[in-house]
Design an enzyme around this catalytic site. Structure first.
Site, short mmCIF file in Angstrom:
data_model
loop_
_atom_site.label_atom_id
_atom_site.label_comp_id
_atom_site.label_asym_id
_atom_site.label_seq_id
_atom_site.Cartn_x
_atom_site.Cartn_y
_atom_site.Cartn_z
N ASP A 30 0.61 4.83 -0.44
CA ASP A 30 -0.75 6.79 -0.64
C ASP A 30 0.74 7.05 -1.26
OD1 ASP A 30 -2.10 5.95 1.28
OD2 ASP A 30 -0.43 5.97 3.39
N ASP A 69 -7.93 1.31 2.09
CA ASP A 69 -8.06 3.00 3.27
C ASP A 69 -8.50 3.93 3.41
OD1 ASP A 69 -6.31 3.62 5.32
OD2 ASP A 69 -4.90 4.40 4.00
N HIS A 102 0.62 -0.89 0.01
CA HIS A 102 -0.01 0.26 -0.45
C HIS A 102 1.32 1.15 -0.27
CE1 HIS A 102 -3.63 2.66 1.02
NE2 HIS A 102 -2.83 3.49 1.74
N HIS A 108 -6.53 9.19 -1.00
CA HIS A 108 -7.49 9.04 -0.03
C HIS A 108 -6.65 9.96 1.22
CE1 HIS A 108 -5.56 5.01 -0.27
NE2 HIS A 108 -5.03 5.54 1.42
#
Length: 1013
Positions: A264, A374, A262, A579
């Site tokens: 970001d 997420d 993951h 996000h």
């Protein structure tokens, strides 16, 4: 038998941590290291390779915040290491136990080929197996000294979140850069002991298997020669084989593991650093794929693939090879893992359109599922949007963070507002960074809600956010846990395989209807208001530019539809819906750049719209309406003169003064236009709003009450608003002036000015216009508060059992009561352009042009009446991770709409967000399309993406009921097809009398491809 458990557990832990683990590398020799500090921003490899390097000693501090240091490392494999497994092991001075968000490096060969990254929990680079003695090793290592914003557990603000404030003091101390021999037998022993010890500690104290493992480990440790761990490792492993080879129970839970990292797209680092994080992690992943044939890696976010393609072509080529080999699985099908609440409906559609097209164009793969582990809650339109984009499943994990209620399912059907269902899974391991520890395995089984109905779950494994992704150690754990008594079984497989098996096993899975509301991170609807405003305005400017560009392409000879420019601008907006950008939870650098990008996008879109309108020819001044409904309202000419005009939906009309139904009168602090009478009190609040059409007072108490609350959540400052914020507040009732600023038959306006707090000021202009019951409140705030939230309240005299808030392609109803903990937990919720409150026969809407967070509550008065209050969350002032979040100037508008139906709220929401445009144009073409039928709302008009010249129209039913009608075109219509979101035909549309016949179920989204005659 005496209980020896404690002695054994403590013995195994010490021998593992202090003797076995430290013997994994049998021998080391240091590299010769030189360094060069890159000035300013990162530089290309070629520039770094040509730089002048200086000797660098271990133990030397390096790396100013956000800096890049290049290290040249040279070494030679000793002759007596021939035939052994040799690696480079590099410790940049990693801190804490956070595997990302700190120092990272990418190791290159001297020809510029990226090899692999070095991360806190992944510090090796393979050199040779077997090695040749005397072999020379020469690396160039690009090391990023990113600051650890998470230091001290987010306990205090830090200036490190922007290079403008971070300073230049070195952050890290380089510990080691060595050539090393990996003792494979000790390394495997290390993993054997870890897996068995962690399993033992998770089993119950009365479970025979726990004691079997304990005594096996105790006996094995007797065989460990503390003076020769390497020489005794084989014997110890042999002793452990019996307990490692016992198969799992037939009914054991099955965990489908898939590699994951993951990353970001921005968060505690800027976008420019994400571009490098992806290259590092993807280098690691492709290296691991070459080592483990059974490894499969799932990766979403087409934007990140594009960055690697454009900036690291050699890494991109390795990704393409891994995809061909079936070891790399593109998933998710979105441009980025966007926020789940804040992007508009068309933007969510474009996330899928651009994301899925990228994967199909570059890999020949159509992704089947939505991968959003997420985001901070998920809107109830997602099932329909996802299915229309060709998706079959949905995955998230974040709802496990709920503050109050435990979500009841892990595998279920999620039903959206229109009735569409999508098969959904929440991994019960409760993380998207699993490593198959004993605790994680136990937690997954313990949490799993579907026991007795299903028997499998998914576990994304690997270190995220710059931690480098999956590691060989995690893969080895998976192999040991594939079939081990006392544990769940692990199989590494593609997410599509997991979902196919899970759906086959559990076809009668339970159904969850409506939004997936996260009972945490509610402040993400409000933090960094300028970022949110930039998104809202960009979405509407894109709609406008596409509409008028399509109009010009149809009617202006020689005009070229700007497909490439629109595509690029859409992708910029989609990126910033990530996000941790749009929700306002990133560092200052990210939001500073986001605001600049939104300003650039706005300039380009205004220019594109102006070009399209100008292409229609110079001539009379006309008014252009980009909204989906006919408009009759007041606009201003270039010199500011108000004019009342009537303009058709998606069309234009001459700027001709039309007589309004009734003029506006201003009497002291009273504004009256024959539809509403508004009284402004001396303190600047609305003391009365009377709906003259209905003959009733709208307000139960003073309206537009500005309330300043103390706002210090328990932990995540930018993310959270905790319920206790309501307990301490100040009402802003000291207006410094209340002045009539406009008194015209078409417009009446009163300005209210206030000063408060730490030097903050707020100026609000309350405006009533002829022909409209809408009361606009234009707001200009100079904000200098800290740890505060400002709300605007409208207590209306309505007994509303629920509120309705606009979401993507529709609206959602939420109870106004708090009968259960589920309703009580929704004390702050999100919405888009409007919130509506109603009792049978009468309703009121609160409209906004850039606000998302709000709350709705109700009380019963002594007279028996009910006051239902909607409060908009205007601006916050968190200090972590951006200590200057939201400081400075904010300009926005919200409005009260008395006597509003849902249809009125929809129409006025569009109107406030799509102001009429006044421009010179000789042409007066028919609107590209005109929709007829109550509830039929056109969301987008554009030319088809395949450059065929076809017109694509996306519309939806906006009331929540069935709709029938027609769609007429302003051009000869040769044919029409219903398509999916990617404009692929599903079926022919019915054409009657030259128009497309429409029949929509509640909240149905319909995409039409119209062929021109």
């Amino acid at each position: 038998m005496h209980d020896e458990s404690r002695r054994i557990e403590e013995r195994v832990q010490r021998l593992h941590d202090q003797r076995i683990k430290t013997a994994v590398y049998a021998a080391t020799v240091p590299f010769e290291v030189e360094a060069w500090q890159a000035p300013g921003e990162p530089v290309p490899f070629e520039e770094a390779a040509a730089a002048s390097y200086q000797p660098f000693a271990m133990g030397t501090p390096w790396g100013p915040p956000w800096g890049t240091t290049w290290f040249r490392m040279r070494g030679q494999v000793p002759a007596d290491w021939a035939g052994k497994r040799v690696e480079a092991v590099i410790d940049l001075g990693f801190t804490g136990d956070w595997p990302g968000n700190q120092a990272e490096a990418l190791v290159h060969l001297t020809d510029g080929t990226p090899l692999k990254a070095v991360n806190p929990l992944n510090q090796y680079v393979a050199i040779a197996n077997p090695a040749r003695g005397g072999e020379t090793v020469d690396y160039l290592v690009e090391a990023a000294s990113n600051p650890d914003i998470l230091a001290d557990n987010f306990s205090r603000p830090t200036p490190l979140g922007d290079k403008l404030t971070a300073g230049d003091k070195p952050l890290y101390t380089f510990r080691a850069a060595d050539l090393a021999v990996l003792d494979e037998e000790v390394w495997h022993l290390d993993l054997d002991v870890q897996v068995l010890r962690e399993l033992m500690m998770e089993l119950g104290e009365h479970d025979p298997r726990r004691h079997e493992i304990a005594h096996a480990l105790d006996r094995a440790m007797d065989l460990l020669d503390l003076d020769d761990v390497s020489g005794s490792a084989t014997a110890v492993r042999e002793a452990l084989k019996p307990v490692l080879s016992k198969p799992a129970h037939a009914s054991a839970h099955t965990i489908s593991g898939v590699g994951h990292a993951h990353i970001d797209s921005a968060w505690l680092w800027p976008i420019r650093e994400t571009k490098r994080k992806t290259s590092r992690t993807f280098s690691n992943v492709t290296s691991l794929a070459a080592e483990y044939d059974d490894f499969i890696f799932a990766c979403s976010q087409a934007q990140q693939y594009e960055w690697v393609r454009d900036n690291y072509p050699k890494v991109w080529a390795r990704i393409q090879e891994s995809v061909k080999n079936g070891q790399w699985a593109p998933v998710g099908g979105m441009w980025v893992e966007s926020d789940g609440n804040l992007p508009g409906g068309e933007a969510v559609a474009r996330q899928f359109i651009h994301g899925k097209r990228f994967f199909m164009d570059h890999f020949g793969i159509e992704t089947k599922g939505v991968w959003l582990p997420d985001s901070f809650g998920y809107n109830a339109a997602y099932p329909q949007i996802a299915k229309l984009a060709g998706n079959e499943w949905f995955l998230t994990q974040k709802i496990s963070w709920n503050q109050t209620n435990k979500f009841p399912h892990h595998t279920f059907w999620w039903e959206g507002i229109d009735g569409t269902r999508i098969f959904t899974h929440f991994p019960p391991v409760d993380t998207y960074n699993a490593r198959f520890s004993g605790e994680e395995m136990s937690r997954a089984v313990r949490n799993y809600s579907e026991k007795g109905g299903a028997s499998r779950s998914l576990a994304p494994f690997g270190w995220g956010d710059g931690g480098g992704g999956p590691t060989r150690e995690i893969m080895e754990r998976a192999r040991r846990l594939a079939d081990l008594e006392g544990s769940a079984k692990v199989v590494v497989e593609h997410p599509d395989e997991f979902f196919a098996k899970a759906r086959e096993e559990y076809q009668d899975a339970p159904v969850w209807v409506g939004e997936l509301y996260l009972e945490l991170h509610r402040a993400t609807y409000t933090s960094q208001a300028r970022t949110k405003q930039g998104n809202r305005r960009s979405e509407h400017l894109l709609r406008e530019a596409e509409l008028w560009a399509t109009t010009a392409a149809l009617h202006a000879p020689g005009y070229a539809y700007p497909q490439e420019k629109l595509d690029r601008l859409w992708k910029t907006v989609l990126l910033h819906q990530f996000h941790d950008i749009l929700p306002g939870s990133s560092i200052a650098w990210v939001h500073r750049e986001a605001e600049a990008e939104y300003a650039r996008v706005a300039r380009e879109l205004h220019a594109l719209t102006a070009e399209a309108v100008a292409a229609l020819g110079a001539g009379d001044t006309r008014v252009f309406n980009a909204g989906p409904y006919d408009r009759a309202e007041v606009v201003r000419t270039a010199d500011g003169t108000p004019v009342y005009v009537e303009v058709p939906a998606s069309g234009s009309a001459p700027l001709a003064d039309t007589a309004p139904p009734q003029p506006v009168t201003v009497d002291g602090r009273v504004l009256d236009n024959g539809l509403v009478r508004v009284e402004v009190a001396e303190d600047g609040t609305l003391s009365s709003v009377r709906d003259l059409r209905a003959g009733r007072e709208v307000l139960a108490e003073p309206g537009n009450l500005l309330r300043l609350h103390t706002d210090l959540p328990n932990y995540w400052d930018a993310w959270d608003i905790d319920k206790h914020y309501k307990n301490r507040y100040t009402d802003l009732l000291d207006a410094s002036s209340v002045t009539v600023v406009e008194q015209d038959p078409l417009i009446g306006a009163i300005r209210v000015e206030r000063a408060f707090g730490k030097g903050s000021t707020i100026t609000q202009t309350l405006t009533v216009r002829a022909g409209s019951p809408r009361i606009d409140i234009e707001t200009d705030i100079d904000w200098h508060e800290t740890e505060k939230i400002l709300k605007a309240a409208f207590p209306v005299d309505i007994r509303a059992p629920h509120s309705s808030a606009e979401i993507q392609f529709g609206h959602i109803q939420r109870p106004t009561h708090t009968n259960t903990s589920w309703e009580s937990a929704r004390f702050e919720v999100s919405g888009h352009r409007w919130v509506h409150l109603a009792e049978p026969g009468y309703g009121v809407a609160v409209i906004n042009d850039s606000t998302y967070g709000h709350d709705v509550s109700r009380t019963v008065r002594e007279d028996g009446g009910t006051t239902t209050t909607v409060r908009l969350s205007l601006v916050r002032a968190p200090r972590i991770p951006d200590p200057e979040a939201d400081q400075g100037r904010h300009r926005f508008t919200y409005a009260l709409l008395p006597g509003a139906t849902i249809e009125d709220a929809v129409a006025e929401g569009y109107a406030l967000n799509l102001p009429l445009r006044v421009a010179d144009a000789a042409g007066a073409p028919e609107p590209v399309v005109s929709a007829e039928g109550e509830g039929v709302t056109v969301e987008a008009v554009k030319l088809a993406d395949d450059a065929s010249g076809d017109v694509v129209v996306r519309l939806y039913e906006s009331r929540g009921g069935r709709a029938t009608g027609t769609l007429r075109t302003g051009f000869p219509l040769a044919g029409a097809q219903i398509t999916d979101l990617l404009e692929r035909p599903l079926q022919d549309a019915e054409i009657t009398d030259g128009a497309v016949a429409l029949a929509l179920r509640p909240f149905q989204i319909l995409t039409l491809r119209l062929r021109r005659g």
